[in-house]
Structure formats: structure tokens, C-alpha cells
Write a protein that holds these residues in place. Sequence first.
Motif, PDB file in Angstrom:
ATOM      1  N   ASN A 330      -8.510  13.001  -0.374  1.00  0.00           N
ATOM      2  CA  ASN A 330      -7.240  13.281   0.302  1.00  0.00           C
ATOM      3  C   ASN A 330      -6.543  12.016   0.788  1.00  0.00           C
ATOM      4  OD1 ASN A 330      -7.596  15.983  -0.091  1.00  0.00           O
ATOM      5  ND2 ASN A 330      -8.301  16.418   1.976  1.00  0.00           N
ATOM      6  N   TRP A 331      -7.284  11.091   1.363  1.00  0.00           N
ATOM      7  CA  TRP A 331      -6.631   9.943   1.985  1.00  0.00           C
ATOM      8  C   TRP A 331      -5.963   9.039   0.953  1.00  0.00           C
ATOM      9  CZ3 TRP A 331      -8.134   4.972   0.806  1.00  0.00           C
ATOM     10  CH2 TRP A 331      -9.392   4.812   0.204  1.00  0.00           C
ATOM     11  N   GLN A 332      -6.479   9.022  -0.276  1.00  0.00           N
ATOM     12  CA  GLN A 332      -5.869   8.185  -1.302  1.00  0.00           C
ATOM     13  C   GLN A 332      -4.548   8.748  -1.814  1.00  0.00           C
ATOM     14  OE1 GLN A 332      -8.404   7.226  -4.589  1.00  0.00           O
ATOM     15  NE2 GLN A 332      -9.835   6.018  -3.344  1.00  0.00           N
ATOM     16  N   LEU A 333      -4.342  10.063  -1.672  1.00  0.00           N
ATOM     17  CA  LEU A 333      -3.119  10.681  -2.175  1.00  0.00           C
ATOM     18  C   LEU A 333      -1.889  10.150  -1.455  1.00  0.00           C
ATOM     19  CD1 LEU A 333      -4.279  14.397  -2.548  1.00  0.00           C
ATOM     20  CD2 LEU A 333      -4.459  12.522  -4.186  1.00  0.00           C
ATOM     21  N   GLY A 334      -2.032   9.782  -0.190  1.00  0.00           N
ATOM     22  CA  GLY A 334      -0.914   9.201   0.553  1.00  0.00           C
ATOM     23  C   GLY A 334      -0.876   7.687   0.473  1.00  0.00           C
ATOM     24  N   ILE A 335      -2.075   7.060   0.451  1.00  0.00           N
ATOM     25  CA  ILE A 335      -2.142   5.603   0.379  1.00  0.00           C
ATOM     26  C   ILE A 335      -1.513   5.090  -0.914  1.00  0.00           C
ATOM     27  CG2 ILE A 335      -3.743   3.649   0.238  1.00  0.00           C
ATOM     28  CD1 ILE A 335      -3.469   4.759   3.021  1.00  0.00           C
ATOM     29  N   ALA A 336      -1.518   5.904  -1.967  1.00  0.00           N
ATOM     30  CA  ALA A 336      -0.943   5.475  -3.250  1.00  0.00           C
ATOM     31  C   ALA A 336       0.533   5.126  -3.129  1.00  0.00           C
ATOM     32  CB  ALA A 336      -1.140   6.575  -4.295  1.00  0.00           C
ATOM     33  N   PHE A 337       1.241   5.732  -2.158  1.00  0.00           N
ATOM     34  CA  PHE A 337       2.663   5.455  -1.968  1.00  0.00           C
ATOM     35  C   PHE A 337       2.912   4.256  -1.053  1.00  0.00           C
ATOM     36  CE2 PHE A 337       2.535   9.885  -3.250  1.00  0.00           C
ATOM     37  CZ  PHE A 337       3.605   9.976  -4.126  1.00  0.00           C
ATOM     38  N   LEU A 338       1.846   3.663  -0.506  1.00  0.00           N
ATOM     39  CA  LEU A 338       2.007   2.561   0.443  1.00  0.00           C
ATOM     40  C   LEU A 338       2.688   1.343  -0.184  1.00  0.00           C
ATOM     41  CD1 LEU A 338       1.382   1.946   3.411  1.00  0.00           C
ATOM     42  CD2 LEU A 338      -0.794   0.956   2.671  1.00  0.00           C
ATOM     43  N   PRO A 339       2.313   0.909  -1.389  1.00  0.00           N
ATOM     44  CA  PRO A 339       3.016  -0.250  -1.975  1.00  0.00           C
ATOM     45  C   PRO A 339       4.516  -0.002  -2.150  1.00  0.00           C
ATOM     46  CG  PRO A 339       0.992   0.199  -3.173  1.00  0.00           C
ATOM     47  CD  PRO A 339       1.195   1.359  -2.236  1.00  0.00           C
ATOM     48  N   ALA A 340       4.890   1.207  -2.559  1.00  0.00           N
ATOM     49  CA  ALA A 340       6.318   1.518  -2.721  1.00  0.00           C
ATOM     50  C   ALA A 340       7.041   1.461  -1.386  1.00  0.00           C
ATOM     51  CB  ALA A 340       6.477   2.904  -3.358  1.00  0.00           C
ATOM     52  N   SER A 341       6.400   1.948  -0.345  1.00  0.00           N
ATOM     53  CA  SER A 341       7.038   1.978   0.969  1.00  0.00           C
ATOM     54  C   SER A 341       7.221   0.578   1.536  1.00  0.00           C
ATOM     55  CB  SER A 341       6.203   2.836   1.930  1.00  0.00           C
ATOM     56  OG  SER A 341       5.999   4.118   1.403  1.00  0.00           O
ATOM     57  N   LEU A 387      -1.995   1.475  -9.519  1.00  0.00           N
ATOM     58  CA  LEU A 387      -0.689   1.969  -9.080  1.00  0.00           C
ATOM     59  C   LEU A 387       0.047   0.983  -8.183  1.00  0.00           C
ATOM     60  CD1 LEU A 387      -1.640   5.670  -8.236  1.00  0.00           C
ATOM     61  CD2 LEU A 387      -0.257   4.901 -10.162  1.00  0.00           C
ATOM     62  N   ILE A 388      -0.636  -0.071  -7.738  1.00  0.00           N
ATOM     63  CA  ILE A 388      -0.027  -1.002  -6.777  1.00  0.00           C
ATOM     64  C   ILE A 388       1.198  -1.682  -7.389  1.00  0.00           C
ATOM     65  CG2 ILE A 388      -0.373  -3.136  -5.484  1.00  0.00           C
ATOM     66  CD1 ILE A 388      -3.284  -2.320  -5.095  1.00  0.00           C
ATOM     67  N   GLY A 389       1.052  -2.222  -8.611  1.00  0.00           N
ATOM     68  CA  GLY A 389       2.167  -2.927  -9.243  1.00  0.00           C
ATOM     69  C   GLY A 389       3.369  -2.039  -9.537  1.00  0.00           C
ATOM     70  N   PRO A 390       3.184  -0.938 -10.284  1.00  0.00           N
ATOM     71  CA  PRO A 390       4.327  -0.069 -10.576  1.00  0.00           C
ATOM     72  C   PRO A 390       4.989   0.517  -9.343  1.00  0.00           C
ATOM     73  CG  PRO A 390       2.504   0.412 -12.057  1.00  0.00           C
ATOM     74  CD  PRO A 390       1.975  -0.515 -11.019  1.00  0.00           C
ATOM     75  N   ASN A 391       4.199   1.001  -8.391  1.00  0.00           N
ATOM     76  CA  ASN A 391       4.789   1.587  -7.181  1.00  0.00           C
ATOM     77  C   ASN A 391       5.465   0.537  -6.321  1.00  0.00           C
ATOM     78  OD1 ASN A 391       3.948   4.078  -7.956  1.00  0.00           O
ATOM     79  ND2 ASN A 391       2.507   4.403  -6.301  1.00  0.00           N
ATOM     80  N   GLY A 392       4.886  -0.667  -6.278  1.00  0.00           N
ATOM     81  CA  GLY A 392       5.528  -1.747  -5.530  1.00  0.00           C
ATOM     82  C   GLY A 392       6.868  -2.134  -6.129  1.00  0.00           C
ATOM     83  N   GLY A 393       6.918  -2.267  -7.453  1.00  0.00           N
ATOM     84  CA  GLY A 393       8.182  -2.566  -8.110  1.00  0.00           C
ATOM     85  C   GLY A 393       9.206  -1.465  -7.937  1.00  0.00           C
TER      86      GLY A 393
END
Length: 519
Positions: A330-341, A387-393
Amino acid sequence: MPCFNPLQWLRESRTLVLVVVFVALLLDNMLLTVVVPIIPSFLYAIELKSVNDSLTHNTTSAPGQAGYEAATFSSVISYYDNTTIILTDDTVNSTSRDFSRTVNGSLLTEEGSAVRDRGCVKNNDILMEENVRVGLLFASKALMQLVMNPFVGPLTNRIGYHIPMFAGFVVMFLSTIMFAFSETYILLFLARMLQGIGSSFSSVAGLGMLASVYTDDNERGTAMGIALGGLALGVLFGAPFGSVMYEFVGKKAPFLVLACLALMDGALQLSILQPSKVSPESAQGPSLLTLLRDPYILITAGSICFANMGVAMLEPTLPIWMMQTMCSPNWQLGIAFLPASISYLIGTNLFAILANKMGRWLCSMIGMLIVGVSLICVPLAKDIYGLIGPNGGLGFAIGMVDSSMMPIMGYLVDLRHASVYGSVYAIADVAFCLGFAIGPSTGGAIVRAIGFPSLMVIIGIINILYAPLCCFLRNPTAREEKMAVLNHECPMPTESYRTQNTCHDFPLSDESFDKESQE
């Protein structure tokens, strides 16, 4: 010697108005994104519990299956709060797992219906169904804003920004409380729709208020960037905060915390704004139809819509895709959006200043190209680190687009229409919401039909193809009568001008309105 009035000083401070709008956008978008990691997992748990309850009822009501039940169902594994998955004996001692469940009341044992990577068990049939349900729930907020914005924009022109702003806080608070105590899909759906109503009042009134306070184009662009930083912080903290609180405290906890923060925002608005005061605009604003016929405004709105549609499609589909392919907790499902934010926060604040120097049209065009490339790269990730690179970009690029296009909306109204901002920011919010309505509502169905990677490629290509249209915003032409007014009252370049409205000391001050009425 006049005595110092602290309350009057507060109400005449442009900075504090920026703080009010910043906090309102922060809370709105925290509530928007806090549900992203919670809802898919919560609805999956509800559906899975229903399946297992049906299985238990079916096996206990069939005496002839007693021996079969004793031989087969020897293990029960807890999963997602208090729900259970009943596994066969082979599951305990083998990596090949058979997931036993009932469909339409009959007992089935299905090979290949569960994701087995890394020892997790998730029912793919339920997850595929959830793509559509979660997408519709997420889209309901944006759809409600689409319905409300055409009414809220003209309303702010007639009664001012103060009352709608406070109304947005009240509705948002009620929505947050409803989220905390809703235990069914229908109630969650209604809470999401209620949030859309409150968000419509807060967003349109807040951005319109900033545009009326910061009349200089450069100052307005900087103020909009700071306000959008509140939006970015809400997105930044919302999803990770929701996933961690849901995993370790429970579903109600994140919403109750947001409700307390909303009460603080309400107290701040009562101190600085005057929500009981009707303060209509002094000039007659253009109608929505007039603005919608402006090609420059349509191009700007389209840029906002398509850039945000990408992340809107990710919100309901990425967590489910991660549950299917990465077996993420569960905790990773939200953390995945952290780089984008984080990158969105950097992008909005950085390009609020840089866009004035390099051109907002260019920032927006580059941003949309990066959005397209980032979305195409998302399905290439094999784990959360990929997911860090794509979401961050993606987040950085959307920050470029939003921080450039929001000030352009006010600039175009000043340049080509009357400087009344309620309707134009209603259109901007409609464009934003259209992306968040079309994205989740169609994304789930598209994923079910052609898969998550194909969806990302489609929306990425759309952004790349739309980007060149931003070139038309390089040098928008002013209408002849409007240019005459600007040249007469403000003989400075159109990139940095002041609007033709009578300048108030401050639009929230009693004295400023009294002076204007005397004139």
C-alpha cells in the motif's frame, strides 16, 4: 493621528491574500491526491472480502462438500486490513499458487488468475474491474467542476470573490468528513462529487482574486507560480501522506487530519477576507461564449487540458498496474507519485520567473513535449525505482505548462477583453477539470481493452502533436479598441502593463471600495 488597525492592515496586504489562495489550493489538492493510493486498495479489499464471504457461505451451506473443504482449504492468509484469501494446500508449500474463489455462487479453482510474482496474491479479474470503477470515482470530482464552473465564473463577476471563496472552504470541509466515514463505493462517489463543488468555488475565486490584486503582468506571473506551488505541495504530500497513514493508522486518519487543516484555513479566511461582503467587479466582464470564441484562449485551455490529462490517467491506473506487475504494498502506491510532485513544485516556482524571460509559449511547448516523452517511458519501469525518471519528468513538465498558461489567461483577457477574471479562470479550471474528467473515466476502460502501456503511448503522442500549437501564443494580437485603451492609459510594452480598471488600494479593503464609489 489615526490609530493602527491590525485587521485593516491584514486585509490590505496582497501577500496575505496570496497566502489564503496558496493554502486553499494546498488543501484542495491534498484531498484530491490523498485518495489516489487509498481508494484502489480499499475498494479491492471490500470486493475481495465480499468474494470470500460468498465462498464461506457457499461451502458451509453444502454438507456434501465437508470432506472436500477439509482437504482443500487448509490455509487462510490475511490481506488488506481484515480481509482474507483462502488458498489451497499446495499454496503453503509451493510457489505455484491456486486461488480458490466463487463466481456466481459456484466454486472454482483457477490457474493463472492471480499475480504470483514475489509471493503476492492478487486477483486479476477484480483488479481489471477496478480500473473502471476507480476511474469513474476519480473523474466524478472533475465532472462536477465542469458543471459548476460556468455558473461560478459569472457569479464571481456579480458578487466578488470573497463569498465564493469561503463557500468553497465549507463544502470542502464537509467533503473531507464524508470521505473519512464512508465505507461504500456510493458514499465515496458522493463525497468526491461534493469535493468537486467546493473545488470549483475555491479555484475560480482564488485565481480570479490573485489576478485582480496583482495587475502587473510580471508580478501576476510570479504570484500565480507561488499559488500553484500550493497546488504542487498538495499533490506532493497528498499521495504519500495518504498511503502511509492508510497503511499504518487506518483509512479515517488522513481525512480527519485534513479536516483539521481545513478548519484552520477557514479561520484564516475569516480573518483576512470578508465573506459576508458583496463586492462586484466595477467593469462589465466578457461572457463565457465571447471568451470561448477567442482562439488564443482555446489554445491555452487545450494546453492545460492535455498536459494534465496524462497525470489524470495515471492516478487511477498506475496503482492498479503496480499491484498487478510489481506486487507493490500500500505505501508504495502513493510514494510512486512523489517524484512527480517534487518536480512539479520545482517546475512551477522555477518557471514562474523564467517564463517571463524565455517566453511563456516556449515554456509550454517544451513542457508538453517532455510530458509526451515521459508518459511513453512510464510502462518501461520494472519496479518502483524505474518510475522515478518518467514521473519526475512528467511533474516538471506539467509545472512548466501550468505556470506559463495560467498567467497567459489573465494576460489575454487584459489584452483582448475587459480585465474581469472570473470567467476566464473558470475556463482555465474547466480545461484542467476536463483533463481530470476524461482521463480517469476513459483511462480505466482503455486499459481494460488494450492495456496500460498502450494507453500511455496514446496520451503521450497526443501531447507531442499538440505542442506546436503553442507557437500561436508567441505574439497574440490585441483587438484594436483594446489596444487604444492600453496605449492611452498605459504607454508601456504589452508584456508588462497595468489593466485599465480603476486601481484599488486593495480589493478586500472597505476604504478602497468607498473611494471608488465616491469617484
